[in-house]
Scaffold this motif. Sequence first.
Motif, PDB file in Angstrom:
ATOM      1  N   PRO A 175       9.411  57.304  39.217  1.00 40.96           N
ATOM      2  CA  PRO A 175       9.008  56.278  38.248  1.00 40.96           C
ATOM      3  C   PRO A 175       7.893  55.382  38.770  1.00 40.96           C
ATOM      4  O   PRO A 175       7.773  55.132  39.964  1.00 40.96           O
ATOM      5  CB  PRO A 175      10.287  55.471  38.051  1.00 40.96           C
ATOM      6  CG  PRO A 175      11.378  56.380  38.440  1.00 40.96           C
ATOM      7  CD  PRO A 175      10.829  57.260  39.499  1.00 40.96           C
ATOM      8  N   VAL A 177       7.385  52.345  38.679  1.00 36.06           N
ATOM      9  CA  VAL A 177       7.705  51.055  39.281  1.00 36.06           C
ATOM     10  C   VAL A 177       7.395  51.037  40.776  1.00 36.06           C
ATOM     11  O   VAL A 177       6.849  50.071  41.303  1.00 36.06           O
ATOM     12  CB  VAL A 177       9.172  50.675  38.993  1.00 36.06           C
ATOM     13  CG1 VAL A 177      10.123  51.751  39.431  1.00 36.06           C
ATOM     14  CG2 VAL A 177       9.544  49.387  39.678  1.00 36.06           C
ATOM     15  N   VAL A 178       7.652  52.137  41.433  1.00 33.14           N
ATOM     16  CA  VAL A 178       7.450  52.136  42.875  1.00 33.14           C
ATOM     17  C   VAL A 178       5.975  52.124  43.233  1.00 33.14           C
ATOM     18  O   VAL A 178       5.545  51.366  44.099  1.00 33.14           O
ATOM     19  CB  VAL A 178       8.168  53.351  43.510  1.00 33.14           C
ATOM     20  CG1 VAL A 178       7.861  53.419  44.976  1.00 33.14           C
ATOM     21  CG2 VAL A 178       9.647  53.244  43.279  1.00 33.14           C
ATOM     22  N   SER A 181       4.549  48.798  42.717  1.00 32.44           N
ATOM     23  CA  SER A 181       5.054  47.858  43.712  1.00 32.44           C
ATOM     24  C   SER A 181       4.355  48.060  45.042  1.00 32.44           C
ATOM     25  O   SER A 181       4.071  47.085  45.747  1.00 32.44           O
ATOM     26  CB  SER A 181       6.553  48.024  43.872  1.00 32.44           C
ATOM     27  OG  SER A 181       6.817  49.240  44.497  1.00 32.44           O
ATOM     28  N   VAL A 182       4.071  49.311  45.382  1.00 32.36           N
ATOM     29  CA  VAL A 182       3.372  49.548  46.651  1.00 32.36           C
ATOM     30  C   VAL A 182       1.998  48.903  46.605  1.00 32.36           C
ATOM     31  O   VAL A 182       1.616  48.158  47.516  1.00 32.36           O
ATOM     32  CB  VAL A 182       3.264  51.063  46.936  1.00 32.36           C
ATOM     33  CG1 VAL A 182       2.326  51.304  48.101  1.00 32.36           C
ATOM     34  CG2 VAL A 182       4.615  51.648  47.231  1.00 32.36           C
ATOM     35  N   SER A 185       2.410  45.212  46.759  1.00 31.05           N
ATOM     36  CA  SER A 185       2.771  44.699  48.083  1.00 31.05           C
ATOM     37  C   SER A 185       1.560  44.673  48.996  1.00 31.05           C
ATOM     38  O   SER A 185       1.409  43.761  49.811  1.00 31.05           O
ATOM     39  CB  SER A 185       3.883  45.539  48.690  1.00 31.05           C
ATOM     40  OG  SER A 185       3.401  46.809  48.984  1.00 31.05           O
ATOM     41  N   ILE A 188      -0.284  41.474  48.131  1.00 28.80           N
ATOM     42  CA  ILE A 188       0.315  40.279  48.737  1.00 28.80           C
ATOM     43  C   ILE A 188       0.067  40.302  50.238  1.00 28.80           C
ATOM     44  O   ILE A 188      -0.336  39.293  50.834  1.00 28.80           O
ATOM     45  CB  ILE A 188       1.827  40.234  48.462  1.00 28.80           C
ATOM     46  CG1 ILE A 188       2.104  40.312  46.969  1.00 28.80           C
ATOM     47  CG2 ILE A 188       2.422  38.964  49.035  1.00 28.80           C
ATOM     48  CD1 ILE A 188       3.565  40.452  46.657  1.00 28.80           C
TER      49      ILE A 188
END
Lengths: 220, 483
Positions: A175, A177-178, A181-182, A185, A188
């Motif tokens: 999915p 989402v990962v 998110s990577v 991240s 950030i």
Amino acid sequence: MTPLDTDIAHLLAGSMVLVSFLLLYQDRMFALLNIFAVHAWVLAFSVAWQAHLQQAPHLFITALIALVFKGVFIPVALHRIVVRLGIHRSIESVVSVGPTMLFGMALVALSIVVMLPVTEAAGAFVREDLAFALSIVLLGLLMMVTRRNAVGQVIGFMSLENGLVLAATGARGMPLVVEISVAFSVLIAFIIIGIFLFRIRERFDSVDVRALDMSRGESP
Amino acid sequence: MSATIGSAALTALLVVPAVGALTLAAIPGYRVSAILNAVVCAATLSCAGLLYSHRPEPSLYLIVDDVNTVFLIVSALVGFTTSVFSAGYVAHELETKRLRIRDVRFYHAMYQLLMLAMNLALVSNNIGLMWVAIEVATLTTVVMVGIYRTSAALEAAWKYFILGSVGIALALFGTILVYLAAQEQLGQGIVAMSWDRLVASSGSFDPALLNLSFVFLLLGYGTKVGLAPVHAWLPDAHAEGPTPISAVLSGLLLNVALFALLRFKLIMAGNAAVISPGPLMVAMGLASLVFAGLMIYRRRDIKRMFAYSSIEHMGVITLAFGLGGPLANFAGLLHMAMHSLTKSAIFFGVGYISQLEGTQRIADIRGLTHSQPLLGWLLVAGVVAIAGLPPFGIFTSEFLLVTSTFARSPWLALALVAGLAIAFGGLMLRMHGLAFGDSAKHHTLRGYRLVPMALHLGLVAVAGLYLPQAIHAWFRHVAGLLG
């Protein structure tokens, strides 16, 4: 999927491993940043090819993020930071080039030995992709260990994240989402690192992590 | 009806800290924001309390079950008391100009973001979402550790950031491997990342892939738990950051990482053909216990010493869960709760001590029972509790663990007892110097500021003397679920 499709996928993933090796021995700051950009570009192509093969359009977004953010934005920003801090001359490594490269080769061999038998059931396509991805992750780790310089460590970390993205796209139907998110991240992480670099600069007039080691926090 | 209340509470559990973080980022005055910070934490605590009795239906992303409610309630409780402690602590840091108003605003917003990330990690039913939440929790604590901007604080934050990211990266690789193993059976997509589906059908997964994934997950999340040999960030991060953050790190974040590890252990447990994760966890736990016990002796910094004690206790808890079985799991769960309460209480005390004495050097601090009797004696009680002496709850859990280990493998029990004894000796030796002896100084500290510390230690003492039947039954039930 024709054999040619698989070969192209492997060619791209294999090139990433090769670029990881280039990162490993690079001792000049600008060259390091340029090669990291190449790393991200190859990742973008690799992910785009996977998107085409798996007919998963959302992976094109991941490819685009890799291309624009990691392939252009981060190298340019880091380039500016390096110029502003005046640290472009050279990067010190803890271990010299020869042993590092030998160790890197051993790591690639290790990941192939570990991954291939384990993923027997997953099919040839996925397993070789995963073996490459693990190699890139391990080479990124090695780079973080062998670099004294904060910028070098950051680049090592980001090449490691590239390996993770490759693994995530290789796992079919993972999915979105990962992947987001990577990428997120990394964003950030990059902001934080930017702040850190400037603060480190304020305090020590260098981004050499050794300067940090002076302050052990436990001096008698 | 119960499920409706439950889902409302679950939503509030995540929305309240998120709104709190945004609001706190906008409020300039530190007095208002410190009070609001505590109020938001109290609201989160009441949501967690509601979830104990009202369970929402599990979705593909979020789940509330018997296991995570234990962690949620402990986390929300310690989060709330720490926010109360933090109000006084921050005021003092502003007075002494170690922090500026701007830093405090940032600090409060990050505190709520951390609470949000930890709550999300605990209630997530999706292994990818759980990973994202733990990553966010790591990043928020990194910036809070570096908030003083001294060279030591920057080094600690940098080390934490680098080691934490490597750990989190390894954990993601492990997560991807788990998904790969699952998607052959469950089909592609979000279903193959839902924890409850994974546990239900892990019996048919490819054992080789699961084995490999667990190695990555153990090393990855183990870094966050602070297990030896990947613990190097932990003492620095605890020593150099603001003390409320040391309390939250030790009391909560380490537990959350351990909880993630337990989730994957349960997935492994459903498959008969995989290697047992138990012995690996026992080995790492024992190594952390003995290593950290030895390291306590030579510490010069008081926060650093208690950070090593945290590594020791996380080792004990990991060992207990690795051993498995109803009794050891019960002991591990009880130890987890007791350690969170006790260690955060100790850090509250240490925070006041370092502010009153103006130093964290153990050699410069003496005779606390003379200079500030209430604080001194509370510290003595805290150290006695953390060292595992009766009548405190940690004695109960360690005693249960040692007896259950002894029944199953006497040699392991011997090593466990030796490790506990080493740490005990170190703590007692240091406590003697800190608390007793003459001191010319007299500190004034208003009694009400010691309420959070006294409350925690009171709870730990009550649990040691008489564990209420309801809690006993609840923990025993959860221990049974943990396999």
